[in-house]
Structures are given as structure tokens and as C-alpha cells.
Motif scaffolding. Structure first.
Motif, PDB file in Angstrom:
ATOM      1  N   ALA A 140       0.837  -1.209   0.000  1.00 35.67           N
ATOM      2  CA  ALA A 140       0.000   0.000   0.000  1.00 35.67           C
ATOM      3  C   ALA A 140       0.867   1.254   0.000  1.00 35.67           C
ATOM      4  CB  ALA A 140      -0.928  -0.005   1.209  1.00 35.67           C
ATOM      5  N   GLN A 141       1.968   1.230   0.749  1.00 38.66           N
ATOM      6  CA  GLN A 141       2.869   2.379   0.789  1.00 38.66           C
ATOM      7  C   GLN A 141       3.513   2.621  -0.576  1.00 38.66           C
ATOM      8  OE1 GLN A 141       5.185   0.939   4.141  1.00 38.66           O
ATOM      9  NE2 GLN A 141       4.403   2.584   5.445  1.00 38.66           N
ATOM     10  N   ALA A 142       3.880   1.542  -1.276  1.00 35.97           N
ATOM     11  CA  ALA A 142       4.474   1.676  -2.605  1.00 35.97           C
ATOM     12  C   ALA A 142       3.468   2.266  -3.590  1.00 35.97           C
ATOM     13  CB  ALA A 142       4.962   0.310  -3.093  1.00 35.97           C
ATOM     14  N   THR A 143       2.220   1.839  -3.486  1.00 34.89           N
ATOM     15  CA  THR A 143       1.171   2.390  -4.343  1.00 34.89           C
ATOM     16  C   THR A 143       1.005   3.882  -4.087  1.00 34.89           C
ATOM     17  OG1 THR A 143      -0.032   0.291  -4.436  1.00 34.89           O
ATOM     18  CG2 THR A 143      -1.297   2.289  -4.899  1.00 34.89           C
ATOM     19  N   LEU A 144       0.996   4.264  -2.812  1.00 34.85           N
ATOM     20  CA  LEU A 144       0.836   5.673  -2.444  1.00 34.85           C
ATOM     21  C   LEU A 144       2.004   6.506  -2.967  1.00 34.85           C
ATOM     22  CD1 LEU A 144      -0.734   7.836  -0.909  1.00 34.85           C
ATOM     23  CD2 LEU A 144       0.565   7.214   1.138  1.00 34.85           C
ATOM     24  N   GLN A 145       3.215   6.015  -2.807  1.00 33.81           N
ATOM     25  CA  GLN A 145       4.381   6.767  -3.272  1.00 33.81           C
ATOM     26  C   GLN A 145       4.358   6.932  -4.787  1.00 33.81           C
ATOM     27  OE1 GLN A 145       6.526   8.421  -1.355  1.00 33.81           O
ATOM     28  NE2 GLN A 145       5.237   7.705   0.348  1.00 33.81           N
ATOM     29  N   ARG A 146       3.881   5.934  -5.491  1.00 32.62           N
ATOM     30  CA  ARG A 146       3.768   6.021  -6.950  1.00 32.62           C
ATOM     31  C   ARG A 146       2.774   7.121  -7.346  1.00 32.62           C
ATOM     32  NH1 ARG A 146       2.824   1.180  -7.602  1.00 32.62           N
ATOM     33  NH2 ARG A 146       0.580   1.140  -8.055  1.00 32.62           N
ATOM     34  N   TRP A 147       1.652   7.185  -6.637  1.00 30.55           N
ATOM     35  CA  TRP A 147       0.669   8.223  -6.910  1.00 30.55           C
ATOM     36  C   TRP A 147       1.243   9.612  -6.634  1.00 30.55           C
ATOM     37  CZ3 TRP A 147      -4.216   5.933  -4.031  1.00 30.55           C
ATOM     38  CH2 TRP A 147      -4.663   4.802  -4.739  1.00 30.55           C
ATOM     39  N   MET A 148       1.929   9.756  -5.491  1.00 29.41           N
ATOM     40  CA  MET A 148       2.450  11.053  -5.081  1.00 29.41           C
ATOM     41  C   MET A 148       3.550  11.530  -6.023  1.00 29.41           C
ATOM     42  SD  MET A 148       2.452  10.524  -0.909  1.00 29.41           S
ATOM     43  CE  MET A 148       2.961  12.199  -0.538  1.00 29.41           C
TER      44      MET A 148
END
Length: 225
Positions: A140-148
Motif C-alpha cells: 500500500a505504501q508503494a502504491t501511495l508513493q507512486r501516486w504522489m
């Protein structure tokens, strides 16, 4: 339903109970501080109960019901009304239909409420999985960082809040019924960790609930120990 209540239906019943207790408290013109004091619980616990949170104990729910004068509803449930009648009695020979209750999402903004319930149920399922498997938190953190990293959008402030939530496991911020929790769920990286079968099961339960789920006495007794 012969195998107990679905998770989404259980959640909806708690949400409806919380709503009813909140409406009753306000109709009696009693403050949260007053009811909490009389029930010997904190205002935080009362707020969770009125939000239909499964966290507070059943005892705390009962205390609030007693303070608001509706403990008799629970007394009826715990009475002989839902127990099988003894053999060779008039009750056992009765042909009266079993009691039932219709549970449905049926407010004026039914679609909106159903979507809120669906989002909440998906996030509760995701939180359970993350607690069991920390590797999913990293996903989930990797997904969030990709979005940001894609640049600033209207969701950027929500994503920054999500970053703090994922770092601290502050799940209560996204599992609430307030406006901010709903906004966070709309910009969530957490449900990306859900396996397709889990997601499909939650969506199927919500669809069934929107159509109306009929509960009879056998369903209620099966859900009790």
C-alpha cells in the motif's frame, strides 16, 4: 441465510443501531457528556457506539441502551421468544410463522449510503489483511508513493495524510463515519491490497443488502452462541 450473518450485514446492523441510539439521545435532549456519565463510559466510547463501531463491548452498548430506556429491546431478544418451545407444548404445536425482520438500505439517499457502507467494508477487510500480513502494508505504501510521485492533484493533501496513517497504523482515522474519513477512503491506496476474491465477496454482500435481506428466527438463533 443458513450459515450466519455476512460481515457486511453485521456491520450494517451495528450502523443502524448506532444511528438509532444517537437519534434517541438527541430526541431526549440529552448531551453526550450526560449519557456517557450515566452509562459510566467515556465520551469517546459513546461516540464509537453512536457510529456503530464494533470496537466497544456489548456491555457498553447495553449500558447506553439502558440509559436511553431501550434495554427492553435486548430483554426481548434474550427471552424465550427466540427459543424452541418444549416438546408436547402448545408452543411446539403452533403453526404460527416464525418472526422475521427485513434489513435493507432504504434511505432517501440509498445509493450514497450503500456506497459508504461498501467503502467502509472494503477498508475494514483491507485493514484485517494488513494486520495479518505486514508485507501488504509495504504494498500500500508503494502504491501511495507512486501516486504522489506523479505530481500534485486535488488528492495530494489526502495522500500526505495517508502517508502518516500508513506509517503509524492509525486505522481509526479511515474507519470512522465522519466526513474526513469518507474523503480519505475515496483517495485510498489501501484497498489495492485486497485479493480479487475478497473484493468480490464484499461487493456481492453489499448488492444483496441493497436488495433487502430477510432474516428469520432461525438466522437470529444461529448467530447466537
Amino acid at each position: 441465510m443458513n450459515e450466519g450473518l455476512s460481515g457486511v450485514l453485521e456491520r450494517q446492523l451495528l450502523l443502524q443501531l448506532g444511528d438509532r441510539l444517537k437519534v434517541l439521545r438527541k430526541s431526549r435532549k440529552r448531551s453526550m457528556a450526560d449519557v456517557a456519565q450515566c452509562a459510566q463510559i467515556s465520551r469517546t466510547t459513546l461516540a464509537a457506539i453512536e457510529a456503530g463501531d464494533p470496537g466497544p463491548s456489548m456491555g457498553n452498548y447495553v449500558r447506553v441502551m439502558a440509559v436511553l430506556g431501550v434495554a427492553g429491546d435486548l430483554a426481548l431478544l434474550a427471552s424465550d421468544a427466540l427459543q424452541a418451545a418444549a416438546a408436547n407444548t402448545a408452543g411446539a404445536r403452533s403453526r404460527r410463522p416464525r418472526p422475521s425482520v427485513q434489513v435493507t438500505v432504504s434511505t432517501d439517499d440509498a445509493h450514497h449510503r450503500a456506497q459508504d457502507l461498501q467503502s467502509l467494508a472494503l477498508h475494514e477487510a483491507a485493514v484485517r489483511l494488513v494486520r495479518e500480513d505486514p508485507a501488504l502494508l509495504a504494498q500500500a505504501q508503494a502504491t501511495l508513493q507512486r501516486w504522489m510521485s506523479a505530481g500534485s492533484t486535488r488528492s495530494t493533501s489526502l495522500w500526505h495524510e495517508w502517508d502518516a496513517i500508513l506509517r503509524s497504523n492509525a486505522w481509526s482515522k479511515v474507519l470512522g463515519r465522519n466526513q474526513r474519513a469518507a474523503e480519505l477512503r475515496q483517495a485510498s491506496p489501501l484497498t489495492a491490497v485486497l485479493p480479487e476474491n475478497v473484493r468480490a465477496d464484499v461487493l456481492a454482500q453489499v448488492r444483496a443488502l441493497k436488495k433487502g435481506v430477510q432474516l428469520g428466527a432461525s438466522d437470529l438463533s444461529a448467530s447466537m452462541p
